[in-house]
Each structure stands twice: as structure tokens, then as C-alpha cells.
Write an enzyme that holds these catalytic residues in place. Structure first.
Site, PDB file in Angstrom:
ATOM      1  N   LYS A  31     -26.770   9.011  -7.886  1.00 47.27           N
ATOM      2  CA  LYS A  31     -26.695   8.126  -6.717  1.00 47.27           C
ATOM      3  C   LYS A  31     -25.776   8.713  -5.643  1.00 47.27           C
ATOM      4  O   LYS A  31     -26.054   8.619  -4.446  1.00 47.27           O
ATOM      5  CB  LYS A  31     -26.181   6.737  -7.142  1.00 47.27           C
ATOM      6  N   ASP A  85     -32.691  -4.929  -5.057  1.00 45.54           N
ATOM      7  CA  ASP A  85     -33.642  -3.844  -4.785  1.00 45.54           C
ATOM      8  C   ASP A  85     -34.995  -4.392  -4.352  1.00 45.54           C
ATOM      9  O   ASP A  85     -35.752  -3.711  -3.681  1.00 45.54           O
ATOM     10  CB  ASP A  85     -33.824  -2.980  -6.034  1.00 45.54           C
ATOM     11  N   ASN A  97     -28.328 -12.126  -8.829  1.00 53.16           N
ATOM     12  CA  ASN A  97     -27.796 -11.374  -9.974  1.00 53.16           C
ATOM     13  C   ASN A  97     -26.393 -11.870 -10.295  1.00 53.16           C
ATOM     14  O   ASN A  97     -25.899 -12.800  -9.658  1.00 53.16           O
ATOM     15  CB  ASN A  97     -27.821  -9.869  -9.676  1.00 53.16           C
TER      16      ASN A  97
HETATM   17  N1  CTP Z   1     -27.260  -0.201  -2.735  1.00 50.59           N
HETATM   18  C1  CTP Z   1     -27.739  -0.312  -1.442  1.00 50.59           C
HETATM   19  N2  CTP Z   1     -28.983  -0.811  -1.222  1.00 50.59           N
HETATM   20  C2  CTP Z   1     -29.789  -1.161  -2.238  1.00 50.59           C
HETATM   21  C3  CTP Z   1     -29.326  -1.018  -3.569  1.00 50.59           C
HETATM   22  C4  CTP Z   1     -28.050  -0.538  -3.782  1.00 50.59           C
HETATM   23  O1  CTP Z   1     -27.009   0.008  -0.506  1.00 50.59           O
HETATM   24  N3  CTP Z   1     -31.006  -1.639  -2.002  1.00 50.59           N
HETATM   25  C5  CTP Z   1     -25.888   0.330  -2.960  1.00 50.59           C
HETATM   26  C6  CTP Z   1     -25.004  -0.556  -3.790  1.00 50.59           C
HETATM   27  O2  CTP Z   1     -24.196  -1.424  -2.993  1.00 50.59           O
HETATM   28  C7  CTP Z   1     -24.126   0.442  -4.541  1.00 50.59           C
HETATM   29  C8  CTP Z   1     -25.008   1.660  -4.664  1.00 50.59           C
HETATM   30  O3  CTP Z   1     -26.017   1.528  -3.679  1.00 50.59           O
HETATM   31  O4  CTP Z   1     -22.990   0.821  -3.820  1.00 50.59           O
HETATM   32  C9  CTP Z   1     -25.641   1.804  -6.026  1.00 50.59           C
HETATM   33  O5  CTP Z   1     -26.307   0.611  -6.344  1.00 50.59           O
HETATM   34  P1  CTP Z   1     -27.056   0.392  -7.729  1.00 50.59           P
HETATM   35  O6  CTP Z   1     -27.682  -0.962  -7.735  1.00 50.59           O
HETATM   36  O7  CTP Z   1     -26.133   0.774  -8.849  1.00 50.59           O
HETATM   37  O8  CTP Z   1     -28.154   1.517  -7.701  1.00 50.59           O
HETATM   38  P2  CTP Z   1     -29.568   1.608  -7.066  1.00 50.59           P
HETATM   39  O9  CTP Z   1     -29.480   2.492  -5.869  1.00 50.59           O
HETATM   40  O10 CTP Z   1     -30.170   0.268  -6.876  1.00 50.59           O
HETATM   41  O11 CTP Z   1     -30.346   2.431  -8.199  1.00 50.59           O
HETATM   42  P3  CTP Z   1     -30.995   1.912  -9.584  1.00 50.59           P
HETATM   43  O12 CTP Z   1     -31.831   0.738  -9.245  1.00 50.59           O
HETATM   44  O13 CTP Z   1     -31.779   3.080 -10.023  1.00 50.59           O
HETATM   45  O14 CTP Z   1     -29.856   1.628 -10.516  1.00 50.59           O
END
Ligand code: CTP
Length: 410
Positions: free
Chosen positions: A335, A277, A208
Site C-alpha cells: 500500500k 472501498d 465498519n
Molecule cells: N484509503 C483511502 N481510500 C480508500 C480506501 C483506503 O484513502 N478507498 C486509505 C486508508 O485511509 C488508509 C490506507 O488507504 O490510510 C489503507 O487502507 P486499507 O483499507 O488498509 O487498504 P485498501 O487500500 O482499502 O486495500 P485493501 O482493501 O486491499 O486492504
């Protein structure tokens, strides 16, 4: 960072004196008001005119020069300095300082000042290793003088080893750290940064747009404030900040492992990484060849690292970052609650000056009491400082009252 600070740079005689030019330039660029003092020997290697031009101020060289004394004044130099930086510091000046000798302008100012002093030695490898020099360094260290150790490498005298003046960028970073309040000394902080790279085959991966800037700023600022910092970073082009333990990882699973291996001891976790993710369900052992028709990659879920930490949080403070393009505050708040966080830093990357690759950011801090604070456009370092200020306030229980904004005490 150094804006409004007066830094007196003492330059002593040694071939590395020419590097003082770069150092002075960097200090001025960072906003410092720079006064240079040169010893007699330093002027054999570099002219006062060079440092006067770069610092924008007259260079002081003599204690008993009537003009200099009336215009600059050695006691004034000593009194007005926020920091005195000796770079390069010869064995001679280190010896004199350790034994209270003041026989020229620089050593006189050094004895007269109450400001912190940062010493960057540079000399021949055998001189540096000499027991007398090492003993003097030890004495000064015990008296609270800070040192930027010389680097190893090829020396101008023809030898190879420890003695080369530290990189001017590192000296400036030490100067910043010296002038930063040390209020995180009891904290052990894990910071995650950057993107993940999830392999598809031996030559391809999914990633990303994260550049790691915000996470690196969080790590750098924590170190300046005295914390013990572990920075776990996905692939970026950045140089690890000075003073932090650096763990380089690629995938989300590697990142999770690195974070968990330090989690027992941690007091704070700052999750600034843009964690993947999903990852390809199967990594092809050989390079995938193109074929007719569409190409579909089956993806499998990665663990939510932060949510996992939130389930075994103890007394730790956990901070997440929510990078959003719509419904910013609502998504961020969700979150914060789902992951059991103490604070979430919400970031609308569609705004000008915010998000990936920028040096600045526009964020809203939301804490566990649902208090919101939108910060103006500021540098990522300033955002980091504000986050730590608010975390310390949270830890002290300040601002727990529901009817106050979390920024009211600043
Ligand atoms: N994060 C994490 N593990 C993941 C994804 C995210 O620990 N697999 C952490 C990121 O480092 C950040 C927070 O969670 O501090 C939010 O990440 P974000 O990508 O904005 O959200 P997601 O939890 O992935 O939710 P969504 O996909 O619905 O946006």
C-alpha cells in the site's frame, strides 16, 4: 501526558472555585504532581481541605505563615512549577498580574515564576466585557500568558453570556498543549478518522468497526504540537478535539470532497479513516421492504482517496494506516508503494491491545525508504507523537541512509 509535571493551581475567589475540585482531580488523574494555592477569597467558596485531599498535597494559602513558608516556600513553589494554572481567575488577579502587583501568596508566586502561566477567567458577563479587564487580558496575552476563554452560558449570578469557567477537561487539554513542544507550527495537517456510512436506503447503511480513536489522537496531538489541523471524520461518538477545524462527513465521496477542499494548503495528510472501498450502487429512495428469498446489494467501487492524493503529492507528506489481519507487513508495504506514501502505519488488529476501540495500539512504521520500526504497546497518543517525530525527521532528511533504523536518532 502530564506525568512527572508539577502543576501549581491558583484558585481565586469566585463561585466557579468549586470547579477547581474537578480540575485538580483531572490533573492528578493525568499523572501531574499538583500544588494548590488558594487566595483568601477562594476559601470562602471551597475549603482548602477539599483541594488538599484531591491533590494529595498541602494547600498553600498565606505568604507569611511560618509553617507553610518552611514546609512549602513561595519561591520553591514558583521555581518547581512546570506550569501555573489560575482557575478560576478573577478580574482581580488578572488585573494584579497585568500590573505587577504582588500582595498575597498567589500573586507573589506569579511574579516570581519563570514557568508558563495558563489563565482560565471566570466572572460576571459585564465584568468580563469591561474594557479594563479586556485590556489587562490583552496585556498579558502580549507577554506570553495563555488563556482558556470562558464559555458562554447561564452564569451563577443570573446573567447569561460569556463568563463561565471553561470546561475543566478543556483546561486540562490546554495545560497539556502548553507543556508540549511546539514543533509543528508550520504544518497544516489534514487528518481523516472514523468509518464511513454508505447508505442503502433512508434508514440503513453499511459501515465498519472503526471508532475514530487513532485519527482523533493524530489530530489532538498535532494541535498540541502547534499545527493547524483539519479533522475530517466519519460518524463516531467522539467529541471533536479542542483547537481543530472539524468536518463531519458520512460517505467516502463526502470525505474525499472535504479532504480535497483543504488539500491545496496542506503540508501533511494523515489518513487514519477506515474508508469504505465500496458503496451500494443504488440508494433506494424509500425503506426497502423484506421479500422472500435472498437479498442482494450490488456494490460499486469508491475512489481510493489516498492513492489520488499520492498522484498530486508535491512536497506534502502522506501517511496511510494499514489495518490487517494477515501478512501485515507485506500488505502494508504494498500500500505504501501503490499509494505513493511517505509512511504507513501497519496494525495487526488480531493482537491483544491493538486496533479498534482500544486506547492502545501496537504498530509498525514503514517509511518510504522501506525502513521498519515496530513500536511497543503504547497509547494512541504516544503512537501519534512517534509518527510526527518520524515525519519531521523524514522532512529534515534525517535517517535517509539505508543502513539505519528510523528510530535510531531517538
Ligand atoms: N484509503 C483511502 N481510500 C480508500 C480506501 C483506503 O484513502 N478507498 C486509505 C486508508 O485511509 C488508509 C490506507 O488507504 O490510510 C489503507 O487502507 P486499507 O483499507 O488498509 O487498504 P485498501 O487500500 O482499502 O486495500 P485493501 O482493501 O486491499 O486492504
Amino acid at each position: 501526558m502530564l506525568a512527572g509535571k508539577t502543576i501549581v493551581v491558583g484558585v481565586t475567589g469566585g463561585i466557579a472555585a468549586y470547579k477547581a475540585a474537578e480540575l485538580v482531580r483531572l490533573l492528578v488523574k493525568d499523572g501531574a504532581f499538583v500544588r494548590v494555592i488558594m487566595t483568601k477569597n477562594a476559601q470562602e467558596f471551597i475549603t482548602p481541605l477539599t483541594l488538599q485531599t484531591l491533590s494529595g498535597n498541602p494547600v498553600a494559602t498565606e505568604t507569611f505563615n511560618l509553617t507553610q513558608e518552611s514546609e512549602i516556600g513561595h519561591i520553591r513553589l514558583a521555581d518547581t512549577a512546570d506550569l501555573i494554572l489560575i482557575a478560576p481567575a478573577s478580574a482581580d488577579v488578572i488585573g494584579k498580574l497585568a500590573h505587577g502587583i504582588a500582595d498575597d501568596l498567589l500573586t507573589t508566586v506569579l511574579l516570581a515564576t519563570m514557568a508558563p502561566v495558563l489563565v482560565a477567567p471566570a466572572m460576571n458577563v459585564h465584568m468580563y466585557a469591561h474594557p479594563a479587564v479586556q485590556e489587562n487580558i490583552r496585556i498579558l496575552g502580549q507577554r506570553g500568558y495563555r488563556f482558556v476563554e470562558p464559555a458562554e452560558g447561564f452564569l451563577a449570578c443570573g446573567y447569561e453570556g460569556k463568563g463561565r469557567l471553561a470546561d475543566p477537561e478543556d483546561i486540562v487539554e490546554e495545560a497539556r498543549a502548553t507543556l508540549t513542544k511546539k514543533d509543528l507550527t508550520t504544518e497544516r495537517i489534514i487528518v481523516t478518522a472514523g468509518p464511513n456510512a454508505e447508505p442503502i436506503d433512508p434508514v440503513r447503511f453499511i459501515t465498519n468497526r472503526s471508532t475514530g480513536k487513532m485519527g482523533f489522537a493524530m489530530a489532538r496531538v498535532a494541535w498540541r504540537r502547534g499545527a493547524n489541523v483539519t479533522l475530517v471524520s466519519g460518524p463516531t461518538s467522539r467529541t471533536p478535539p479542542r483547537g481543530v477545524r472539524f468536518r463531519s462527513v458520512r460517505t467516502a465521496l463526502e470525505m474525499q470532497q472535504a479532504v480535497l477542499s483543504s488539500y491545496d494548503d496542506a503540508t501533511m495528510v494523515i489518513s487514519a479513516a477506515a474508508i469504505a472501498d465500496y458503496r451500494p450502487a443504488h440508494v433506494a429512495p424509500q425503506k426497502i421492504k423484506k421479500q422472500d428469498g435472498a437479498f442482494v446489494i450490488e456494490m460499486t467501487r469508491n475512489p481510493d482517496i489516498l492513492a489520488g492524493l499520492g498522484q498530486q503529492k508535491g512536497n506534502r507528506l502522506l501517511v496511510g494506516f494499514a489495518t490487517e489481519t494477515e501478512n501485515v507487513l507485506q500488505n502494508a508495504m504494498g500500500k505504501l508503494q501503490r499509494k505513493n506514501l511517505d509512511m504507513i502505519v501497519a496494525n495487526d488488529v488480531t493482537q491483544e491491545g491493538a486496533g479498534f476501540a482500544h486506547d492502545t495500539n501496537i504498530v509498525t512504521l514503514i517509511d518510504r525508504g522501506k525502513r521498519m520500526e515496530t513500536l511497543p504497546l503504547m497509547s494512541k497518543d504516544e503512537v501519534a507523537h512517534t509518527v510526527y517525530d518520524r515525519l519531521l525527521a523524514l522532512r529534515k532528511g534525517i535517517g535517509e541512509s539505508e543502513n539505519r533504523g528510523i528510530g535510531d536518532d531517538h
